[in-house]
Design a protein around this motif. Structure first.
Motif, PDB file in Angstrom:
ATOM      1  N   ILE A 149       0.938  -1.288  -0.096  1.00  0.00           N
ATOM      2  CA  ILE A 149      -0.001   0.119  -0.016  1.00  0.00           C
ATOM      3  C   ILE A 149       0.958   1.183  -0.144  1.00  0.00           C
ATOM      4  O   ILE A 149       0.560   2.232  -0.791  1.00  0.00           O
ATOM      5  CB  ILE A 149      -0.972  -0.101   1.050  1.00  0.00           C
ATOM      6  CG1 ILE A 149      -2.007  -1.348   0.965  1.00  0.00           C
ATOM      7  CG2 ILE A 149      -1.638   1.370   1.310  1.00  0.00           C
ATOM      8  CD1 ILE A 149      -2.962  -1.277   2.076  1.00  0.00           C
ATOM      9  N   PRO A 150       1.748   1.319   0.659  1.00  0.00           N
ATOM     10  CA  PRO A 150       2.669   2.710   0.584  1.00  0.00           C
ATOM     11  C   PRO A 150       3.299   2.702  -0.652  1.00  0.00           C
ATOM     12  O   PRO A 150       3.776   3.690  -1.142  1.00  0.00           O
ATOM     13  CB  PRO A 150       3.783   2.498   1.875  1.00  0.00           C
ATOM     14  CG  PRO A 150       3.784   1.087   2.266  1.00  0.00           C
ATOM     15  CD  PRO A 150       2.207   0.720   1.984  1.00  0.00           C
ATOM     16  N   ALA A 168       1.229   4.294  -2.861  1.00  0.00           N
ATOM     17  CA  ALA A 168       1.000   5.497  -2.761  1.00  0.00           C
ATOM     18  C   ALA A 168       2.118   6.379  -3.200  1.00  0.00           C
ATOM     19  O   ALA A 168       2.352   7.339  -3.801  1.00  0.00           O
ATOM     20  CB  ALA A 168       0.536   5.899  -1.266  1.00  0.00           C
ATOM     21  N   PRO A 207       3.126  10.743   2.845  1.00  0.00           N
ATOM     22  CA  PRO A 207       3.387   9.390   3.161  1.00  0.00           C
ATOM     23  C   PRO A 207       2.986   9.326   4.516  1.00  0.00           C
ATOM     24  O   PRO A 207       2.954  10.193   5.602  1.00  0.00           O
ATOM     25  CB  PRO A 207       4.988   9.317   2.930  1.00  0.00           C
ATOM     26  CG  PRO A 207       5.215  10.570   3.094  1.00  0.00           C
ATOM     27  CD  PRO A 207       4.223  11.406   2.486  1.00  0.00           C
ATOM     28  N   ASP A 208       2.533   8.015   5.195  1.00  0.00           N
ATOM     29  CA  ASP A 208       2.155   7.696   6.302  1.00  0.00           C
ATOM     30  C   ASP A 208       2.974   6.769   6.979  1.00  0.00           C
ATOM     31  O   ASP A 208       2.971   5.522   6.934  1.00  0.00           O
ATOM     32  CB  ASP A 208       0.521   7.324   6.235  1.00  0.00           C
ATOM     33  CG  ASP A 208       0.102   6.925   7.670  1.00  0.00           C
ATOM     34  OD1 ASP A 208       0.538   7.418   8.692  1.00  0.00           O
ATOM     35  OD2 ASP A 208      -1.077   6.182   7.690  1.00  0.00           O
ATOM     36  N   GLY A 253       1.695   4.707  10.145  1.00  0.00           N
ATOM     37  CA  GLY A 253       0.790   3.769   9.455  1.00  0.00           C
ATOM     38  C   GLY A 253       1.348   2.536   8.985  1.00  0.00           C
ATOM     39  O   GLY A 253       0.932   1.270   9.157  1.00  0.00           O
ATOM     40  N   THR A 254       2.395   2.846   8.179  1.00  0.00           N
ATOM     41  CA  THR A 254       3.164   1.854   7.659  1.00  0.00           C
ATOM     42  C   THR A 254       3.833   0.913   8.391  1.00  0.00           C
ATOM     43  O   THR A 254       3.903  -0.174   8.648  1.00  0.00           O
ATOM     44  CB  THR A 254       4.510   2.131   6.609  1.00  0.00           C
ATOM     45  OG1 THR A 254       3.626   3.176   5.575  1.00  0.00           O
ATOM     46  CG2 THR A 254       5.049   1.097   6.017  1.00  0.00           C
ATOM     47  N   ALA A 306      -5.716   4.986  11.452  1.00  0.00           N
ATOM     48  CA  ALA A 306      -6.310   5.228  10.155  1.00  0.00           C
ATOM     49  C   ALA A 306      -7.451   5.939   9.749  1.00  0.00           C
ATOM     50  O   ALA A 306      -7.781   6.830   9.067  1.00  0.00           O
ATOM     51  CB  ALA A 306      -6.381   3.617   9.352  1.00  0.00           C
ATOM     52  N   SER A 342      -6.633   9.882  10.910  1.00  0.00           N
ATOM     53  CA  SER A 342      -5.332  10.404  10.118  1.00  0.00           C
ATOM     54  C   SER A 342      -6.150  11.249   9.131  1.00  0.00           C
ATOM     55  O   SER A 342      -6.941  10.614   8.148  1.00  0.00           O
ATOM     56  CB  SER A 342      -4.426   9.452   9.638  1.00  0.00           C
ATOM     57  OG  SER A 342      -3.522  10.186   8.887  1.00  0.00           O
ATOM     58  N   CYS A 401      -4.382  11.940   6.144  1.00  0.00           N
ATOM     59  CA  CYS A 401      -3.767  11.247   4.758  1.00  0.00           C
ATOM     60  C   CYS A 401      -3.409   9.576   5.430  1.00  0.00           C
ATOM     61  O   CYS A 401      -1.965   9.719   5.710  1.00  0.00           O
ATOM     62  CB  CYS A 401      -2.822  11.939   4.386  1.00  0.00           C
ATOM     63  SG  CYS A 401      -3.085  13.495   3.806  1.00  0.00           S
ATOM     64  N   LEU A 413      -2.331   5.620   5.665  1.00  0.00           N
ATOM     65  CA  LEU A 413      -1.842   4.705   4.631  1.00  0.00           C
ATOM     66  C   LEU A 413      -2.830   3.997   3.714  1.00  0.00           C
ATOM     67  O   LEU A 413      -2.840   3.913   2.514  1.00  0.00           O
ATOM     68  CB  LEU A 413      -1.070   3.508   5.453  1.00  0.00           C
ATOM     69  CG  LEU A 413      -0.436   2.404   4.735  1.00  0.00           C
ATOM     70  CD1 LEU A 413       0.698   3.011   3.721  1.00  0.00           C
ATOM     71  CD2 LEU A 413      -0.142   1.593   5.437  1.00  0.00           C
ATOM     72  N   THR A 461      -2.150  -6.272  -1.752  1.00  0.00           N
ATOM     73  CA  THR A 461      -1.948  -6.629  -0.316  1.00  0.00           C
ATOM     74  C   THR A 461      -2.801  -7.784   0.095  1.00  0.00           C
ATOM     75  O   THR A 461      -2.464  -8.643   0.796  1.00  0.00           O
ATOM     76  CB  THR A 461      -2.154  -5.021   0.221  1.00  0.00           C
ATOM     77  OG1 THR A 461      -1.367  -4.306  -0.036  1.00  0.00           O
ATOM     78  CG2 THR A 461      -2.025  -5.463   1.820  1.00  0.00           C
TER      79      THR A 461
END
Length: 520
Positions: free
Chosen positions: A90-91, A94, A222-223, A226-227, A272, A275, A277, A279, A423
């Motif tokens: 997922i990152p 993004a 970027p999160d 979250g990552t 999530a 936030s 923004c 992830l 994912t």
């Protein structure tokens, strides 16, 4: 801000662009790209998926090598690639939206090649695990970009076919990975298998630099937290599942791992939802097509990669197949998936998504049950029928589930949609391998005949010891393995069946929503 409002500026801009004639697409290079780019992207998918499946054929040779990994370390060697792959998809998607999918794809292919080179040169298990993780990072960068770049050059009316071909490439990658591994391991040692992916990655990176189109970039923050939370949750969960057999299910490390997975997973969900923004915007899962697609894809690959993990060991230990014969034995499954997947879109048009997915998932479950009936005396043609049943199910179910995820999101989030799909697939694969490996290894090692169990460091050790003790002990060890395999397949079949029921209920909401909208 909701996902819909965030995506609206991009959607407006896309509509404005859509009013302009697509002159680039009418040129000869544009027409060539429409054919070349999807094929190239599918080739990249095949490469990273071949690594997922092919390593399973190397398990018997790896177990008997100078590295001498334990049964638990063997599972980590297989799963750590999937863990990093799944946790960073997922990152990575993004990142592709932010920096451009082409440069992220090329970087991912180069990283994948470096990881494979490290695997080939590994002097011990630790270096092999680190190198597998690096290769998983490269694969995470590759996968989201491939579908997004394929769709970028595909006319809207043909996107269903493109998604079907891309989904088929994941299955074809599994098949070719088995074939490549089997052929290589028949004549060479396991490092050569990993080394073969290095020139493949370099060639694909060069071709992607030449043919992949430059895509529009979208500002994405970027999160990092979250990552970290997502990767930590998956790591803790897999640690508990994989180490539970060896350390004990009630041991402090295993209980702490499961507790950490629950706590950190909860923190991830809260983060999530709060936030600006995240992830991944978990609110997207409220969209029935997205939520059911993610769950269904995870279930399908949970079942399929349980088979991939056990297939090589069954054919080698129970049937006495060579590495090359093992690779060829699963060839019909990959070919069947390649034939069925592109035709799934046509069946959806005729019967509807829910019915096609129900048929596909039912066949996957039935295939797992048929696999549980296999013994050392089962003829190959009966085993092949079970492979084809599962392959048909995968070919029917996964394309509509995958395309449903992508179609439910705005075009500016196609990278995220692709990443969600990938994912789900890799998480399902990792959990499937961890669960089936734990069930099978636990039962196998506790049901070995006397004289064999004491020397059993892994399945390979058990079989070698049984061979030295005579035919009777070898027969007993093989029966212990096939009995354990049967239990593993039954457990996975039940899990897939339960998740399928939830998925179909969720898909029913999609159908009702579409019916209401059509009536307005």
């Amino acid at each position: 801000m909701t996902a819909e409002s965030a995506a609206r500026p991009h959607a407006d801009r896309n509509r404005e662009v859509g009013r302009q004639p697509n002159r680039a697409a009418d040129t000869a290079p544009g027409r060539a790209a429409r054919h070349t780019v999807p094929r190239l992207m599918n080739a990249a998918v095949i490469a990273v998926q071949a690594m997922v499946s092919g390593v399973n054929l190397a398990i018997p040779q790896l177990s008997a090598s100078d590295l001498h990994p334990s049964a638990t370390q063997v599972v980590w060697i297989v799963d750590i690639y999937l863990l990093v792959f799944a946790g960073l998809l997922i990152p990575a998607g993004a990142l592709g939206d932010r920096l451009g999918r082409k440069p992220v794809l090329v970087t991912g292919l180069v990283t994948f090649g470096l990881g494979c080179l490290g695997c080939a040169l590994s002097p011990n298990v630790t270096v092999l695990l680190i190198s597998r993780a690096v290769a998983g990072l490269g694969a995470a960068l590759v996968m989201p970009a491939t579908l997004a770049l394929s769709l970028a050059v595909t006319p809207p009316r043909e996107r269903g076919k493109a998604v079907g071909a891309w989904s088929g490439a994941t299955g074809l990658g599994g098949m070719l990975g088995n074939l490549l591994a089997g052929t290589t391991l028949q004549f060479f040692s396991w490092p050569v298998f990993f080394g073969l992916f290095v020139p493949i990655a370099v060639l694909l990176a060069a071709l992607a630099g030449r043919w992949a189109p430059d895509t529009e970039r979208h500002p994405v923050r970027p999160d990092g937290p979250g990552t970290v939370l997502l990767v930590a949750t998956l790591t803790a969960l897999l640690f508990g599942l994989i180490e539970g057999r060896e350390l004990g299910w009630t041991s402090t490390p295993v209980l702490m791992a499961f507790a950490a997975a629950a706590v950190v997973g909860t923190i991830f969900v809260i983060h999530a939802l709060r936030s600006d923004c995240p992830l991944v915007d978990l609110r997207l899962l409220k969209t029935p097509a997205v939520g059911s697609g993610v769950l269904g894809v995870a279930a399908a690959f949970l079942g399929m990669f349980s088979l991939f993990f056990l297939n090589a060991q069954y054919l080698h230990y129970a049937k006495g197949f060579s590495a090359a014969e093992t690779g060829l034995a699963i060839l019909p499954q990959g070919l069947c998936m390649k034939l069925v997947s592109p035709r799934s879109a046509r069946l959806v048009t005729r019967w509807g998504t829910r019915r096609v997915v129900a048929a596909g998932m039912s066949l996957i479950t039935a295939g797992l049950v048929l696999m549980s009936l296999a013994t050392s005396t089962t003829p190959y043609w009966q085993y092949a029928i079970a492979l084809l049943v599962m392959a048909t199910g995968m070919g029917l179910a996964t394309p509509p589930l995958s395309s449903g995820i992508v179609a439910a999101l705005p075009k500016s989030q196609s990278g995220l949609g692709s990443a969600l799909n990938s994912t789900a697939r890799e998480i399902g694969s990792a959990i499937g391998i961890a669960v089936v490996a734990t069930v099978v290894t636990s039962r196998f090692l506790t049901h070995l005949p006397p004289g064999v169990a004491e020397e059993a460091h892994s399945a390979s050790d058990a079989m070698m010891t049984a061979d030295h003790l005579g035919a009777a002990q070898h027969t007993a060890a093989v029966k212990a393995f096939t009995d354990a395999m049967a239990k593993g397949y039954c457990v996975i079949a039940v899990v897939v069946a339960v998740i399928t029921l939830v998925t179909l209920v969720w898909l029913g909401r999609v159908q009702r929503t579409d019916t209401r909208q059509a009536a307005l």
